[in-house]
Design a protein around this motif. Sequence first.
Motif, PDB file in Angstrom:
ATOM      1  N   PHE A 397       0.845  -1.211   0.000  1.00  0.00           N
ATOM      2  CA  PHE A 397       0.000   0.000   0.000  1.00  0.00           C
ATOM      3  C   PHE A 397       0.873   1.251   0.000  1.00  0.00           C
ATOM      4  CE2 PHE A 397       0.256  -0.710   4.634  1.00  0.00           C
ATOM      5  CZ  PHE A 397       0.520   0.562   5.095  1.00  0.00           C
ATOM      6  N   GLN A 398       2.085   1.122   0.577  1.00  0.00           N
ATOM      7  CA  GLN A 398       2.981   2.294   0.581  1.00  0.00           C
ATOM      8  C   GLN A 398       3.360   2.676  -0.847  1.00  0.00           C
ATOM      9  OE1 GLN A 398       3.381  -0.456   2.543  1.00  0.00           O
ATOM     10  NE2 GLN A 398       4.217   0.086   4.545  1.00  0.00           N
ATOM     11  N   LYS A 399       3.699   1.656  -1.654  1.00  0.00           N
ATOM     12  CA  LYS A 399       4.078   1.940  -3.052  1.00  0.00           C
ATOM     13  C   LYS A 399       2.892   2.492  -3.839  1.00  0.00           C
ATOM     14  CE  LYS A 399       7.888  -1.307  -3.463  1.00  0.00           C
ATOM     15  NZ  LYS A 399       8.288  -2.638  -3.928  1.00  0.00           N
ATOM     16  N   ALA A 400       1.725   1.950  -3.573  1.00  0.00           N
ATOM     17  CA  ALA A 400       0.531   2.441  -4.262  1.00  0.00           C
ATOM     18  C   ALA A 400       0.284   3.910  -3.888  1.00  0.00           C
ATOM     19  CB  ALA A 400      -0.673   1.580  -3.887  1.00  0.00           C
ATOM     20  N   LEU A 401       0.482   4.228  -2.612  1.00  0.00           N
ATOM     21  CA  LEU A 401       0.263   5.609  -2.163  1.00  0.00           C
ATOM     22  C   LEU A 401       1.273   6.571  -2.795  1.00  0.00           C
ATOM     23  CD1 LEU A 401      -0.666   5.093   1.593  1.00  0.00           C
ATOM     24  CD2 LEU A 401      -1.987   6.418  -0.073  1.00  0.00           C
ATOM     25  N   VAL A 402       2.532   6.163  -2.869  1.00  0.00           N
ATOM     26  CA  VAL A 402       3.562   7.032  -3.476  1.00  0.00           C
ATOM     27  C   VAL A 402       3.135   7.388  -4.897  1.00  0.00           C
ATOM     28  CG1 VAL A 402       5.942   7.072  -4.364  1.00  0.00           C
ATOM     29  CG2 VAL A 402       5.489   6.225  -2.049  1.00  0.00           C
ATOM     30  N   LYS A 403       2.686   6.387  -5.630  1.00  0.00           N
ATOM     31  CA  LYS A 403       2.289   6.601  -7.025  1.00  0.00           C
ATOM     32  C   LYS A 403       1.035   7.497  -7.106  1.00  0.00           C
ATOM     33  CE  LYS A 403       3.071   2.675  -9.032  1.00  0.00           C
ATOM     34  NZ  LYS A 403       2.624   1.312  -9.435  1.00  0.00           N
ATOM     35  N   LYS A 415      -7.434  26.300  -4.593  1.00  0.00           N
ATOM     36  CA  LYS A 415      -7.713  25.850  -3.212  1.00  0.00           C
ATOM     37  C   LYS A 415      -7.801  24.326  -3.093  1.00  0.00           C
ATOM     38  CE  LYS A 415     -10.069  30.039  -1.611  1.00  0.00           C
ATOM     39  NZ  LYS A 415     -10.831  30.711  -2.674  1.00  0.00           N
ATOM     40  N   LYS A 416      -7.101  23.615  -3.945  1.00  0.00           N
ATOM     41  CA  LYS A 416      -7.141  22.142  -3.824  1.00  0.00           C
ATOM     42  C   LYS A 416      -6.477  21.722  -2.516  1.00  0.00           C
ATOM     43  CE  LYS A 416      -2.803  20.394  -5.692  1.00  0.00           C
ATOM     44  NZ  LYS A 416      -2.039  19.693  -6.714  1.00  0.00           N
ATOM     45  N   PHE A 417      -6.981  20.646  -1.948  1.00  0.00           N
ATOM     46  CA  PHE A 417      -6.403  20.123  -0.705  1.00  0.00           C
ATOM     47  C   PHE A 417      -6.490  18.605  -0.714  1.00  0.00           C
ATOM     48  CE2 PHE A 417      -7.157  18.422   3.601  1.00  0.00           C
ATOM     49  CZ  PHE A 417      -5.957  18.790   4.198  1.00  0.00           C
ATOM     50  N   TYR A 418      -5.453  17.954  -0.196  1.00  0.00           N
ATOM     51  CA  TYR A 418      -5.567  16.516   0.074  1.00  0.00           C
ATOM     52  C   TYR A 418      -4.671  16.145   1.234  1.00  0.00           C
ATOM     53  CZ  TYR A 418      -1.528  16.320  -3.201  1.00  0.00           C
ATOM     54  OH  TYR A 418      -0.339  16.527  -3.858  1.00  0.00           O
ATOM     55  N   ARG A 419      -5.037  15.112   1.928  1.00  0.00           N
ATOM     56  CA  ARG A 419      -4.244  14.639   3.068  1.00  0.00           C
ATOM     57  C   ARG A 419      -3.003  13.930   2.572  1.00  0.00           C
ATOM     58  NH1 ARG A 419      -7.674  11.801   7.825  1.00  0.00           N
ATOM     59  NH2 ARG A 419      -5.599  10.952   8.209  1.00  0.00           N
ATOM     60  N   LYS A 420      -1.866  14.268   3.185  1.00  0.00           N
ATOM     61  CA  LYS A 420      -0.607  13.666   2.730  1.00  0.00           C
ATOM     62  C   LYS A 420      -0.115  12.588   3.696  1.00  0.00           C
ATOM     63  CE  LYS A 420       0.479  17.692  -0.003  1.00  0.00           C
ATOM     64  NZ  LYS A 420      -0.664  18.514   0.432  1.00  0.00           N
ATOM     65  N   ASP A 421      -0.969  12.240   4.646  1.00  0.00           N
ATOM     66  CA  ASP A 421      -0.515  11.288   5.685  1.00  0.00           C
ATOM     67  C   ASP A 421      -1.207   9.925   5.597  1.00  0.00           C
ATOM     68  OD1 ASP A 421      -3.081  12.161   6.380  1.00  0.00           O
ATOM     69  OD2 ASP A 421      -2.690  11.857   8.516  1.00  0.00           O
ATOM     70  N   LEU A 422      -1.872   9.650   4.465  1.00  0.00           N
ATOM     71  CA  LEU A 422      -2.602   8.374   4.392  1.00  0.00           C
ATOM     72  C   LEU A 422      -1.629   7.203   4.574  1.00  0.00           C
ATOM     73  CD1 LEU A 422      -5.083   9.016   1.426  1.00  0.00           C
ATOM     74  CD2 LEU A 422      -5.278   9.667   3.839  1.00  0.00           C
ATOM     75  N   GLY A 423      -2.063   6.209   5.311  1.00  0.00           N
ATOM     76  CA  GLY A 423      -1.250   5.005   5.506  1.00  0.00           C
ATOM     77  C   GLY A 423      -0.232   5.116   6.630  1.00  0.00           C
ATOM     78  N   LYS A 424       0.030   6.345   7.089  1.00  0.00           N
ATOM     79  CA  LYS A 424       1.074   6.509   8.124  1.00  0.00           C
ATOM     80  C   LYS A 424       0.665   5.863   9.446  1.00  0.00           C
ATOM     81  CE  LYS A 424       3.800  10.205   6.299  1.00  0.00           C
ATOM     82  NZ  LYS A 424       3.702  11.620   5.999  1.00  0.00           N
ATOM     83  N   ASP A 425      -0.644   5.758   9.655  1.00  0.00           N
ATOM     84  CA  ASP A 425      -1.128   5.138  10.904  1.00  0.00           C
ATOM     85  C   ASP A 425      -0.906   3.629  10.906  1.00  0.00           C
ATOM     86  OD1 ASP A 425      -2.924   5.010   8.729  1.00  0.00           O
ATOM     87  OD2 ASP A 425      -4.609   4.581  10.052  1.00  0.00           O
ATOM     88  N   LEU A 426      -0.550   3.074   9.775  1.00  0.00           N
ATOM     89  CA  LEU A 426      -0.515   1.607   9.655  1.00  0.00           C
ATOM     90  C   LEU A 426       0.892   1.026   9.696  1.00  0.00           C
ATOM     91  CD1 LEU A 426      -3.189   1.314   6.838  1.00  0.00           C
ATOM     92  CD2 LEU A 426      -3.515   0.835   9.258  1.00  0.00           C
ATOM     93  N   VAL A 427       1.902   1.902   9.830  1.00  0.00           N
ATOM     94  CA  VAL A 427       3.269   1.358   9.846  1.00  0.00           C
ATOM     95  C   VAL A 427       3.925   1.521  11.212  1.00  0.00           C
ATOM     96  CG1 VAL A 427       3.764   1.448   7.402  1.00  0.00           C
ATOM     97  CG2 VAL A 427       4.064   3.506   8.755  1.00  0.00           C
TER      98      VAL A 427
END
Length: 427
Positions: A397-403, A415-427
């Motif tokens: 999932f980490q590689k998928a997220l990087v891509k 004003k675009k916004f997105y969370r950049k911390d997805l998956g960090k809770d899982l490692v």
Amino acid sequence: MNVLILGSGGREHTLAHQISKSPKCEKLFVAPGNAGTLLCATNIELDIIDFKEVAKAVQANEINLLIVGPEAPLVEGIKDYFDEKEEFKNLKIIGPSKRGALLEGSKERAKEFMKTYQVPTAAYQSFSKDTLEAGKQFLSGMKPPYVLKADGLAGGKGVLILKNLSEAQHELENMLTNNKFGKASEKVVIEEFLDGIELSVFVLTDGKNYLILPNAKDYKRIGEGDTGLNTGGMGAISPVPFADEAFMKKVDEKIVRPSIDGLHKEAIDFTGFLFIGLMKVGDEPFVVEYNVRMGDPETEVVIPRIKNDLLDVLSRTAEGKIQDIQLEVDSKHAATVMMVSGGYPEAYEKDKIISGLDKVEERSDVFICHAGTKSKNDQVLTNGGRVIAVTAFGDTFQKALVKAYQNAEHIEFDKKFYRKDLGKDLV
Ligand code: AMP
Ligand code: GLY
């Protein structure tokens, strides 16, 4: 086969994209759709709660399969509407009857159902205006945090989790007597707080047999580190790393099987998706909620991992022949990052020009899914809080997220916004 999908979000674009690849798909329509669904289907402008309008579109386009994306038409009884009419007797529908949809439409009904069929869930009691004082008493006998749920549909906003007893009692009163969530909070379910980690399990069923689809974890809060207001979902991954085989076996035996058996026993017509929100407490699964449709943005990571011909799977399900299907799931991990309008989930602006969509490489392991967009004079404009979901695949999932993040960088709107911390809770 001619297919009509109802809805206008990322869920519907993903479904349309996958169905359009089927050799069995002749004509594909999405109503009302968005600028993304235009790339693989024909959009029909209509109000999906106006069943007469939907029926006209079904007739005019000789639709064979109707797929209902969001919950509102299901809770309003769209399945029953078509079933009652002789002229639609050959129309196949993915979406449960009104009685089935009540599992999402009423929290009290869902809790009673779980109790009847011994599906593990948080202990609860439900209250109305007339039993407000008993509700306050009930709260004072519970341990914090206090979980209050409006019984009816409240657009994902009807759940309050409060640390303080007097605040919880005050909010209960607000919900029951001041219509905090309108009609949805005429009844309130108070339940025990489940301390664990959440995941979502998706089931496709013909009301008797079922398939468990890939599972997913979504990110609900607007802010990094899971802070701030709840949203429709800021991203998702599939599969869920902490849902191993032994855990999923428990989910099947303790939750999915008894739920489907319960529906069958009550002779509830339930053909479609059952989305089960779970809390993993220790090693045990508990149901937080049922939904009677696919999740969004979970669809963006769940559906593309299914290798079967999706149209074939759905039409066989609608024919009551799900037991013949062998599900093939891609072992690759999928991740999706939701790009939203500044201000969301509160007030935000629309009609911002989206650029850079053409800079995203056209490749099989990245998919740009439109969530809230529209097309105007050859431009793609923002048309909602959640705008674009970038889905990518990888060995982890980490590689998928990087891509997914690399590709999200190419896409621009004011004003675009997105969370950049997805998956960090899982490692
Ligand atoms: P629901 O609409 O029932 O899914 O609730 C919205 C969110 O509130 C869930 O996704 C959970 O994060 C949280 N939640 C709901 N019920 C509980 C509970 N009993 N214990 C802990 N968290 C809960
Ligand atoms: N992402 C949560 C939902 O679709 O309800």
